[in-house]
Design a protein around this motif. Structure first.
Motif, PDB file in Angstrom:
ATOM      1  N   LEU A   1      28.623  39.505  39.326  1.00  0.00           N
ATOM      2  CA  LEU A   1      29.070  38.156  39.696  1.00  0.00           C
ATOM      3  C   LEU A   1      28.655  37.795  41.115  1.00  0.00           C
ATOM      4  CD1 LEU A   1      32.715  37.281  38.548  1.00  0.00           C
ATOM      5  CD2 LEU A   1      30.606  36.016  38.133  1.00  0.00           C
TER       6      LEU A   1
ATOM      7  N   MET B   1      26.951  34.222  41.140  1.00  0.00           N
ATOM      8  CA  MET B   1      27.783  33.030  41.361  1.00  0.00           C
ATOM      9  C   MET B   1      27.284  32.246  42.578  1.00  0.00           C
ATOM     10  SD  MET B   1      31.322  34.728  42.634  1.00  0.00           S
ATOM     11  CE  MET B   1      31.574  35.322  44.312  1.00  0.00           C
TER      12      MET B   1
ATOM     13  N   GLU C   1      28.179  29.765  45.875  1.00  0.00           N
ATOM     14  CA  GLU C   1      29.205  29.317  46.814  1.00  0.00           C
ATOM     15  C   GLU C   1      28.516  28.769  48.063  1.00  0.00           C
ATOM     16  OE1 GLU C   1      33.188  31.841  46.035  1.00  0.00           O
ATOM     17  OE2 GLU C   1      31.678  32.933  47.152  1.00  0.00           O
TER      18      GLU C   1
ATOM     19  N   ARG D   1      38.951  38.879  44.247  1.00  0.00           N
ATOM     20  CA  ARG D   1      39.096  37.414  44.158  1.00  0.00           C
ATOM     21  C   ARG D   1      40.021  37.049  42.997  1.00  0.00           C
ATOM     22  NH1 ARG D   1      34.655  34.718  46.487  1.00  0.00           N
ATOM     23  NH2 ARG D   1      35.536  32.667  46.049  1.00  0.00           N
ATOM     24  N   VAL D   2      39.795  37.721  41.856  1.00  0.00           N
ATOM     25  CA  VAL D   2      40.657  37.486  40.692  1.00  0.00           C
ATOM     26  C   VAL D   2      42.105  37.796  41.060  1.00  0.00           C
ATOM     27  CG1 VAL D   2      41.178  38.233  38.337  1.00  0.00           C
ATOM     28  CG2 VAL D   2      38.788  37.955  39.058  1.00  0.00           C
TER      29      VAL D   2
ATOM     30  N   THR E   1      43.781  35.124  43.195  1.00  0.00           N
ATOM     31  CA  THR E   1      44.251  33.987  42.386  1.00  0.00           C
ATOM     32  C   THR E   1      45.576  34.332  41.718  1.00  0.00           C
ATOM     33  OG1 THR E   1      41.961  33.355  41.963  1.00  0.00           O
ATOM     34  CG2 THR E   1      43.613  32.421  40.497  1.00  0.00           C
TER      35      THR E   1
ATOM     36  N   GLU F   1      49.486  32.673  42.353  1.00  0.00           N
ATOM     37  CA  GLU F   1      50.354  32.137  41.301  1.00  0.00           C
ATOM     38  C   GLU F   1      51.669  32.906  41.216  1.00  0.00           C
ATOM     39  OE1 GLU F   1      48.173  31.426  37.661  1.00  0.00           O
ATOM     40  OE2 GLU F   1      46.511  30.546  38.787  1.00  0.00           O
TER      41      GLU F   1
ATOM     42  N   LEU G   1      35.498  40.828  32.014  1.00  0.00           N
ATOM     43  CA  LEU G   1      36.063  40.618  33.337  1.00  0.00           C
ATOM     44  C   LEU G   1      37.580  40.625  33.287  1.00  0.00           C
ATOM     45  CD1 LEU G   1      33.703  37.744  34.518  1.00  0.00           C
ATOM     46  CD2 LEU G   1      33.563  40.163  35.089  1.00  0.00           C
TER      47      LEU G   1
ATOM     48  N   THR H   1      40.986  39.030  34.129  1.00  0.00           N
ATOM     49  CA  THR H   1      41.383  37.641  34.379  1.00  0.00           C
ATOM     50  C   THR H   1      42.644  37.618  35.237  1.00  0.00           C
ATOM     51  OG1 THR H   1      42.876  37.486  32.498  1.00  0.00           O
ATOM     52  CG2 THR H   1      40.547  37.015  32.077  1.00  0.00           C
ATOM     53  N   PRO H   2      42.878  36.499  35.938  1.00  0.00           N
ATOM     54  CA  PRO H   2      44.121  36.372  36.698  1.00  0.00           C
ATOM     55  C   PRO H   2      45.349  36.584  35.803  1.00  0.00           C
ATOM     56  CG  PRO H   2      42.593  34.633  37.319  1.00  0.00           C
ATOM     57  CD  PRO H   2      41.989  35.342  36.148  1.00  0.00           C
ATOM     58  N   ASP H   3      45.296  36.069  34.563  1.00  0.00           N
ATOM     59  CA  ASP H   3      46.450  36.210  33.668  1.00  0.00           C
ATOM     60  C   ASP H   3      46.762  37.670  33.371  1.00  0.00           C
ATOM     61  OD1 ASP H   3      46.727  33.497  33.565  1.00  0.00           O
ATOM     62  OD2 ASP H   3      45.540  33.256  31.732  1.00  0.00           O
ATOM     63  N   GLU H   4      45.727  38.468  33.201  1.00  0.00           N
ATOM     64  CA  GLU H   4      45.954  39.895  32.933  1.00  0.00           C
ATOM     65  C   GLU H   4      46.638  40.569  34.121  1.00  0.00           C
ATOM     66  OE1 GLU H   4      41.979  40.647  30.121  1.00  0.00           O
ATOM     67  OE2 GLU H   4      42.125  41.588  32.085  1.00  0.00           O
TER      68      GLU H   4
END
Lengths: 362, 238
Positions: A171, A175, A177, A262-263, A266, A270, A338, A340-343
């Motif tokens: 990434l 990615m 930026e 970074r993940v 985030t 939250e 990858l 995820t933030p939710d994980e």
């Protein structure tokens, strides 16, 4: 200079040029092809030279020869290509040559796949090749930091006369930026003239020989201890880490590096909004590793969560840092999948609810 | 931008073709069209239209792209259905072409079936990208793409931005260069793009062409808003 929108690979290439790199040797492999692509366009514009070698083995040995002249040199590759460069890395360390090696890591083992991974952590931090040596390893979490660390890498390589690796997962290479290059950047180390370089000798000084062969065991032992002293100096002076949301109290400390951090940032934002007390320490140097910073931060938490894109490599260094002082939990995705933030959110909540199993030792 | 049956998006590497193709296809689908999106990107390995398969499926958009395990490969595959879609007069088609002349060569291989009269061939321009920082460079790039694609460009999309750090000034500076590029090439600027927050600040500006509001879809997982939170390879929705 106005901010540009750059892919990580382009930013890495431009950073090298800004740092005075004029020689690049490489061989194509996804997902880092944009680095040689950028260098092949850019180096001729600044009087430099780009060579696409016939293999990674050839590219890395060209690097050895070019570094011996004292020029700033770089190569880049991705995991399987880095393996092919591991012999040269050992020779480079043995001959004390300053080079920058960029590894944009893809999923393995073997040919694996072309999606992001952090599966080369052991390879990067445990010496990369045969013999008794270390690379200084820098791991950016953003495109801007990749650009900054590449420039630092050239100074560190010159200062220690040692290969420096910039380790980014796929990434980081792909990615985009915003990036800014400072026009008046100063070297981060006090650099001496390269009196050791093989630049041609008209007979007014002893000849400089670039070599990693030491047949006399006493001499080689002295050489080994000399190298060890450099690694000790790196460990004393070059450790870098950053903390995230650690000014407030926290119950769970996350340890992650690269884009995984970074993940996690985030996820932390939250979780903090919901009142969950969580923070992160992010190693920036992977060798030397920020053992003390992680231990200090972990002792303020009740649990530690390691998140990485491998089946568990950096977690070994976190264990060394903690020596059993706190329970360690682990979350990862591999194969190019990858995190995820939710994980991460779910895992932290599970740890706090007492429902997550601690990683077993041994 | 979408006045004709086929909208082809070309441009230099990283200029925003995939973002605009995805937004365009989703916008057409929302307006009631039956839309097909062709992913012809053989240049970049990540952040391709095909990675948004789940988003497109949900909107009822047909995706023409390599499937199965090769969907994730860096192989120069063009699925044969693209030729059929180009020939089919009832197919509303958005085509996302890979970057630079290299990527446009794929379009060149399809130029024998590309119906020119039914097609808008649009160059996406971002003047904050390192390869195109001025109008002359952009115009040279367009000519290179036209040569490789064997097709004339019909318009320019002014897509200058810095992701989250985009300001109205960034957009307007870029737009001025897009207009200068258009003058060199003798083609119109057909749209200026911006995300909704920046677009609100541009409302009073005299742009000379429509302002198209973009939703950023092509983002790494940590940048995705919770409603499009990603899982698996890049920006595939749960």
């Amino acid at each position: 200079m106005a901010k540009k929108l750059m892919k990580g690979s382009e930013a890495i290439g431009e950073a090298a040029v800004q740092a005075g790199c004029r020689l690049f040797f490489g061989y194509p492999i996804t997902p880092q092809n944009e680095i040689p692509e950028y260098m092949s366009l850019r180096l001729p514009q600044v009087g430099g030279c780009f060579v696409q070698a016939e293999s990674e083995v050839a590219a890395s040995n060209m690097l050895y020869g070019a570094a011996g002249t004292g020029e700033r040199v770089m190569t880049s590759s991705s995991s399987p290509g880095i393996s092919l460069m591991s012999e040269a890395a050992s020779y480079l360390a043995g001959a004390e040559l300053p080079v920058v090696i960029v590894n944009i890591v893809r999923a393995g083992p073997g040919l694996g796949g072309i999606l992001p991974s952090q599966g080369d952590y052991f390879q990067a931090t445990r010496g990369m090749g045969h013999g008794d040596f270390r690379l200084l390893v820098l791991a950016p979490w953003s495109v801007q930091e990749a650009a900054d660390l590449v420039q630092d890498a050239f100074d560190l390589a010159d200062f220690y006369r040692n290969p420096v690796m910039v380790l980014g997962d796929g990434l980081i290479g792909q990615m985009m930026e915003p990036v800014e290059f400072s026009s008046d950047r100063q070297p981060i180390k006090e650099l001496q003239p390269k009196t050791w370089a093989a630049t041609g000798c008209p007979g007014d000084r002893p000849t400089n020989i670039i070599n990693s062969l030491f047949l006399d065991p006493e001499e080689l032992e002295r050489h080994n201890w000399k190298l060890k002293a450099k690694y000790d100096a790196m460990t004393r002076d070059e450790i870098r880490s950053a903390s995230y949301a650690a000014d407030d109290d926290y119950d769970v400390l996350i340890v992650a590096y690269g884009t995984v951090a970074r993940v996690c940032s985030t996820a932390i934002d939250e979780l903090r909004e919901r009142g969950v007390r969580v923070a992160m320490v992010r190693p920036i140097t992977l060798f030397p590793y920020p053992y003390q910073a992680i231990r200090d931060a972990a002792l303020r938490a009740s649990s530690v969560l390691v998140v990485e894109l491998s089946t568990g490599q950096m977690i070994e260094d976190v264990r060394l840092a903690l020596e059993g002082a706190r329970p360690i939990h682990f979350h990862s995705r591999v194969g190019g999948m990858l995190v995820t933030p939710d994980e991460v959110i779910e895992k932290v909540e599970c740890i706090l609810a007492g429902g997550a199993a601690e990683v077993s030792h041994g | 931008m979408y006045g004709r049956r086929i909208t082809v998006l070309v441009g230099s590497f990283g200029s925003g073709k995939t973002e605009i193709a995805l937004n365009g296809a989703l916008g057409l689908a929302a307006a009631g069209w039956t839309v097909t999106l062709a992913d012809l990107d053989v240049v970049k390995p990540y952040f391709r239209s095909r990675a948004a398969r789940a988003i497109l499926d949900e909107a009822g958009i047909r995706l023409l792209a390599p499937g199965g395990e090769v969907a994730h490969a860096d192989l120069p595959i063009v699925v044969p259905q693209v030729r059929t879609a180009l020939r089919d007069p009832s197919c509303r088609l958005v085509i996302d072409v890979g970057g630079d002349g290299t990527g446009a060569r794929v379009l060149g291989s399809l130029s024998d079936v590309l119906p020119v009269a039914d097609s808008d061939v649009l160059v996406v321009l971002n003047f904050r990208r390192p390869a195109t920082s001025g109008a002359e460079e952009a115009a040279a790039m367009v000519r290179q793409i036209e040569a490789a694609a064997r097709v004339k460009v019909t318009g320019l999309v002014s897509n200058t931005h810095l992701m989250r750090e985009t300001t109205p000034r960034v957009v307007l500076e870029g737009h001025r260069m897009a207009v200068a590029t258009a003058e060199i090439l003798g083609v119109p600027v057909v749209a200026v793009t911006a995300t909704s927050d920046v677009a609100a600040d541009l409302a009073g500006e005299e742009l000379g062409c429509p302002l198209v509001v973009l939703q950023r879809i092509v983002l790494p997982p940590f940048e995705q808003p919770p409603q499009t939170r990603t899982m698996g390879p890049l920006f595939v929705v749960n």
